[in-house]
Design an enzyme around this catalytic site. Structure first.
Site, PDB file in Angstrom:
ATOM      1  N   ARG A  18       6.944 -33.562  10.945  1.00  0.00           N
ATOM      2  CA  ARG A  18       6.104 -32.867  11.930  1.00  0.00           C
ATOM      3  C   ARG A  18       5.673 -31.494  11.420  1.00  0.00           C
ATOM      4  O   ARG A  18       4.558 -31.042  11.703  1.00  0.00           O
ATOM      5  CB  ARG A  18       6.813 -32.760  13.284  1.00  0.00           C
ATOM      6  N   HIS A  19       6.528 -30.856  10.633  1.00  0.00           N
ATOM      7  CA  HIS A  19       6.148 -29.545  10.099  1.00  0.00           C
ATOM      8  C   HIS A  19       5.155 -29.693   8.947  1.00  0.00           C
ATOM      9  O   HIS A  19       4.210 -28.907   8.842  1.00  0.00           O
ATOM     10  CB  HIS A  19       7.398 -28.776   9.674  1.00  0.00           C
ATOM     11  N   GLY A  73      -1.642  -5.398   8.635  1.00  0.00           N
ATOM     12  CA  GLY A  73      -2.910  -5.397   7.894  1.00  0.00           C
ATOM     13  C   GLY A  73      -2.809  -6.164   6.590  1.00  0.00           C
ATOM     14  O   GLY A  73      -3.699  -6.972   6.243  1.00  0.00           O
ATOM     15  N   ASP A  83       0.871  -1.178   0.000  1.00  0.00           N
ATOM     16  CA  ASP A  83       0.000   0.000   0.000  1.00  0.00           C
ATOM     17  C   ASP A  83       0.908   1.228   0.000  1.00  0.00           C
ATOM     18  O   ASP A  83       2.137   1.110  -0.157  1.00  0.00           O
ATOM     19  CB  ASP A  83      -1.009  -0.045   1.162  1.00  0.00           C
ATOM     20  N   HIS A  84       0.290   2.388   0.173  1.00  0.00           N
ATOM     21  CA  HIS A  84       1.068   3.639   0.130  1.00  0.00           C
ATOM     22  C   HIS A  84       2.159   3.683   1.198  1.00  0.00           C
ATOM     23  O   HIS A  84       3.236   4.208   0.962  1.00  0.00           O
ATOM     24  CB  HIS A  84       0.121   4.832   0.303  1.00  0.00           C
ATOM     25  N   CYS A 130       3.265  -2.914   4.007  1.00  0.00           N
ATOM     26  CA  CYS A 130       2.357  -1.830   4.377  1.00  0.00           C
ATOM     27  C   CYS A 130       3.019  -1.068   5.518  1.00  0.00           C
ATOM     28  O   CYS A 130       4.239  -1.177   5.680  1.00  0.00           O
ATOM     29  CB  CYS A 130       0.956  -2.348   4.718  1.00  0.00           C
ATOM     30  N   GLY A 131       2.275  -0.297   6.288  1.00  0.00           N
ATOM     31  CA  GLY A 131       2.913   0.488   7.342  1.00  0.00           C
ATOM     32  C   GLY A 131       3.538  -0.387   8.415  1.00  0.00           C
ATOM     33  O   GLY A 131       4.680  -0.198   8.811  1.00  0.00           O
ATOM     34  N   THR A 132       2.753  -1.355   8.887  1.00  0.00           N
ATOM     35  CA  THR A 132       3.238  -2.270   9.924  1.00  0.00           C
ATOM     36  C   THR A 132       3.562  -3.654   9.400  1.00  0.00           C
ATOM     37  O   THR A 132       4.206  -4.441  10.098  1.00  0.00           O
ATOM     38  CB  THR A 132       2.162  -2.447  11.013  1.00  0.00           C
ATOM     39  N   HIS A 170       9.983 -23.905   9.008  1.00  0.00           N
ATOM     40  CA  HIS A 170       8.970 -24.676   9.744  1.00  0.00           C
ATOM     41  C   HIS A 170       7.553 -24.501   9.205  1.00  0.00           C
ATOM     42  O   HIS A 170       6.777 -25.450   9.215  1.00  0.00           O
ATOM     43  CB  HIS A 170       8.971 -24.288  11.225  1.00  0.00           C
ATOM     44  N   ASN A 171       7.196 -23.261   8.804  1.00  0.00           N
ATOM     45  CA  ASN A 171       5.810 -22.999   8.377  1.00  0.00           C
ATOM     46  C   ASN A 171       5.645 -23.039   6.866  1.00  0.00           C
ATOM     47  O   ASN A 171       4.525 -22.914   6.374  1.00  0.00           O
ATOM     48  CB  ASN A 171       5.326 -21.612   8.854  1.00  0.00           C
ATOM     49  N   ARG A 182       7.031   1.195   8.178  1.00  0.00           N
ATOM     50  CA  ARG A 182       7.185   2.101   9.316  1.00  0.00           C
ATOM     51  C   ARG A 182       7.791   1.378  10.516  1.00  0.00           C
ATOM     52  O   ARG A 182       7.821   1.908  11.619  1.00  0.00           O
ATOM     53  CB  ARG A 182       5.823   2.694   9.694  1.00  0.00           C
ATOM     54  N   ARG A 233       1.774 -30.268  10.468  1.00  0.00           N
ATOM     55  CA  ARG A 233       1.169 -29.058  11.040  1.00  0.00           C
ATOM     56  C   ARG A 233       0.649 -28.128   9.946  1.00  0.00           C
ATOM     57  O   ARG A 233      -0.403 -27.490  10.095  1.00  0.00           O
ATOM     58  CB  ARG A 233       2.198 -28.347  11.935  1.00  0.00           C
TER      59      ARG A 233
HETATM   60  C1  RB5 Z   1      -1.903   2.866   6.487  1.00  0.00           C
HETATM   61  O1  RB5 Z   1      -1.870   4.095   7.119  1.00  0.00           O
HETATM   62  C2  RB5 Z   1      -1.640   1.753   7.491  1.00  0.00           C
HETATM   63  O2  RB5 Z   1      -2.722   1.640   8.363  1.00  0.00           O
HETATM   64  C3  RB5 Z   1      -1.364   0.455   6.782  1.00  0.00           C
HETATM   65  O3  RB5 Z   1      -0.289   0.624   5.928  1.00  0.00           O
HETATM   66  C4  RB5 Z   1      -0.987  -0.725   7.647  1.00  0.00           C
HETATM   67  O4  RB5 Z   1       0.005  -0.370   8.567  1.00  0.00           O
HETATM   68  C5  RB5 Z   1      -2.079  -1.467   8.278  1.00  0.00           C
HETATM   69  O5  RB5 Z   1      -1.863  -2.523   8.896  1.00  0.00           O
END
Ligand code: RB5
Length: 147
Positions: A132-133, A69, A7-8, A64-66, A97-98, A108, A136
């Protein structure tokens, strides 16, 4: 072939990783977004996850930011095991493993330098194939089929 999406908030990190993939001679397909204009991450998670689930690409990278999401959205696509990681041990073990097929990173959260390390260990680590993996992972698939 590696599938890329963002995303942005993940766009700049994706661009940085594209340069790194090019330096390594790794082929990729970029499913967008293609600018820092605000967009909704589920849209790009779906495009990228479909490319991996459908076999067009072997592995995917989402930003994405984190990283959270976009990983939640990607994991709604059948056959996708997307892992949001910011440490090296998790990024390696989620392949070993996964058998994770998508790595999700937060633009971010992790520095570009750390992102390169995470991407490299993810792309270069094979699934262990141990019983085992495999069992699972089959249970995850079975769970997916029940809903
Ligand atoms: C966008 O601002 C932010 O919410 C998105 O990139 C992400 O971090 C969501 O999980």
């Amino acid at each position: 072939m590696i599938a890329l999406g963002c995303d942005h908030a993940g766009f700049e990190l994706k661009q940085f990783i594209i340069k790194h993939l090019e330096d390594r001679g790794i082929e990729y397909k970029d499913y967008g977004t293609y600018s820092t204009d605000s967009v909704d991450y589920a849209v790009y998670a779906e495009k990228t996850a479909r490319a991996v689930a459908g076999g067009e690409c072997t592995l995917g990278l989402l930003f994405c930011g984190t990283g959270v999401g976009i990983s939640m959205a990607a994991n709604k696509v059948r056959g996708i095991r997307a892992a949001c990681c910011s440490d090296m041990f998790s990024a390696e073990m989620t392949r070993r493993h996964n058998d994770a097929n998508i790595l999700c990173l937060g633009g971010r959260v992790v520095s570009p330098e750390k992102a390169i390390e995470l991407v490299d260990v993810f792309l270069d680590t094979p699934f262990s194939g141990e019983d085992r993996h495999a069992r699972r992972i089959a249970q995850i698939t079975e769970l997916e089929n029940r809903f």
